[in-house]
Design a protein around this motif. Structure first.
Motif, PDB file in Angstrom:
ATOM      1  N   ASP A   1       0.836  -1.205   0.000  1.00 34.96           N
ATOM      2  CA  ASP A   1       0.000   0.000   0.000  1.00 34.96           C
ATOM      3  C   ASP A   1       0.868   1.251   0.000  1.00 34.96           C
ATOM      4  O   ASP A   1       0.608   2.218  -0.735  1.00 34.96           O
ATOM      5  CB  ASP A   1      -0.929   0.004   1.218  1.00 34.96           C
TER       6      ASP A   1
ATOM      7  N   GLU B   1       2.863   6.423  -7.265  1.00 34.48           N
ATOM      8  CA  GLU B   1       2.187   7.586  -7.851  1.00 34.48           C
ATOM      9  C   GLU B   1       3.075   8.823  -7.769  1.00 34.48           C
ATOM     10  O   GLU B   1       3.201   9.587  -8.730  1.00 34.48           O
ATOM     11  CB  GLU B   1       0.863   7.813  -7.126  1.00 34.48           C
TER      12      GLU B   1
ATOM     13  N   THR C   1       1.364   4.252  -3.076  1.00 30.98           N
ATOM     14  CA  THR C   1       1.380   5.701  -2.848  1.00 30.98           C
ATOM     15  C   THR C   1       2.671   6.315  -3.372  1.00 30.98           C
ATOM     16  O   THR C   1       2.670   7.352  -4.041  1.00 30.98           O
ATOM     17  CB  THR C   1       1.221   6.004  -1.352  1.00 30.98           C
TER      18      THR C   1
END
Length: 318
Positions: free
Chosen positions: A68, A75, A72
């Motif tokens: 996860d 991106e 992030t």
């Protein structure tokens, strides 16, 4: 000049390596892309994770995927790297002559019939843009797979992308005239239990087709004679009279236009399905993406098969 560990240049290199691992799905593939050894790639990731104080990649013996926190950071990395790439492209070429590599995805039949000719024309118009065209009957993940442009047939749920509406299609039921002559035409969806059916998994679940009756959802359980996972093969099976089939309207357009298939159960069609062009919002200023969006949007919006026009209406003009 001596570059200290942790300098801006090293951070950018670590970002490039991390993105390459996610896009290639392995340390070896990333090493080939960035021109380093697999060991050096591994050291760079360990250094990056140590500096950030978190695991960015979940590793198994077969796969490497972002955590996860990794998604992030992915991106953020792509945003930084794309900004640099686009800035360099703007300097190297005028916006009227975009450069770089453009990755485009579309469903197989839709891509073959409507997207591929536009991609070819775009490649001729903009020779400095290299194109990676991916035609596949599944939903591509723009961020994770590095896709710049995706043509999506279906309802949208990805908030990380910007959608340009192109039109809509319908899920329709078709049969070959030879099949109907031999077996008769179903008058109600429930009649399909007494017919041979070809289920194309790219459009409907193989054992249940959905219709609409007086505004309500009407599912019909089937025992199909044939289940097919490839669009052209499914269409061919229906044309050859193997059975009745459900397709999206554009998939059967040429066959309906030349009389090899005809719609049945038309008063029970489900609601229309949107067709959209997707790209990641942060890339909207990219010259290559903006040029492609502008190049194809008008043509696709004028396509009769994306505007609710029944393919039978175009038979005389084909």
């Amino acid at each position: 000049m001596v570059i200290r560990v942790g300098s801006g240049m090293d951070k950018l290199r670590e970002m490039e390596i991390f993105v390459a691992i996610v896009e290639r799905g392995s340390f070896t593939g990333a090493a080939e892309k960035v021109g380093m050894s697999a060991a050096a790639v591994s050291r760079a990731v360990n250094s990056l994770e140590s500096r950030l104080g978190t695991h960015l990649l979940a590793r198994t013996t077969r796969t490497v995927r972002p955590t996860d926190a990794g998604m992030t950071y992915l991106e953020a990395c792509r945003k930084v790297l794309d900004t640099i790439t686009d800035a360099e492209a703007d300097i190297a070429a005028d916006q009227l002559n975009p450069v770089g590599t453009l990755t485009i995805s579309a469903p197989v039949l839709f891509g073959q019939r409507y997207v591929a000719p536009l991609v070819n024309a775009f490649a001729l118009r903009y020779p400095d843009v290299s194109i990676n065209a991916v035609y596949v009957d599944r939903t591509t993940r723009l961020l994770e797979e590095g896709v710049d442009i995706a043509i999506r047939v279906g309802h949208l749920g990805d908030s990380s992308t910007f959608a340009v509406p192109l039109g809509f299609v319908r899920r329709r039921t078709y049969a070959a005239p030879s099949y109907l002559a031999a077996h008769g035409e179903p008058l109600h969806p429930k009649d399909l239990t007494n017919h041979h059916c070809v289920s194309f998994t790219g459009v409907s679940p193989p054992l249940e087709w959905v219709f609409n009756e007086k505004g309500s959802r009407l599912p019909v359980r089937l025992q199909p004679r044939m289940i097919v996972d490839l669009g052209p093969a499914a269409v061919l099976a229906a044309v050859d009279g193997v059975g009745i089939i459900q397709l999206l309207s554009y998939q059967a357009a040429p066959e309906v236009a030349d009389g090899r298939l005809q719609p049945v159960l038309t008063s029970f069609e489900p609601e229309s399905i949107p067709v959209s062009l997707l790209h990641v919002e942060r890339r909207s200023t990219s010259g290559k993406i903006r040029a492609f969006v502008e190049f194809v949007t008008g043509t696709l919006r004028e396509n009769a098969h994306l505007q609710g026009v029944d393919a039978t209406a175009t038979r005389t003009s084909r």
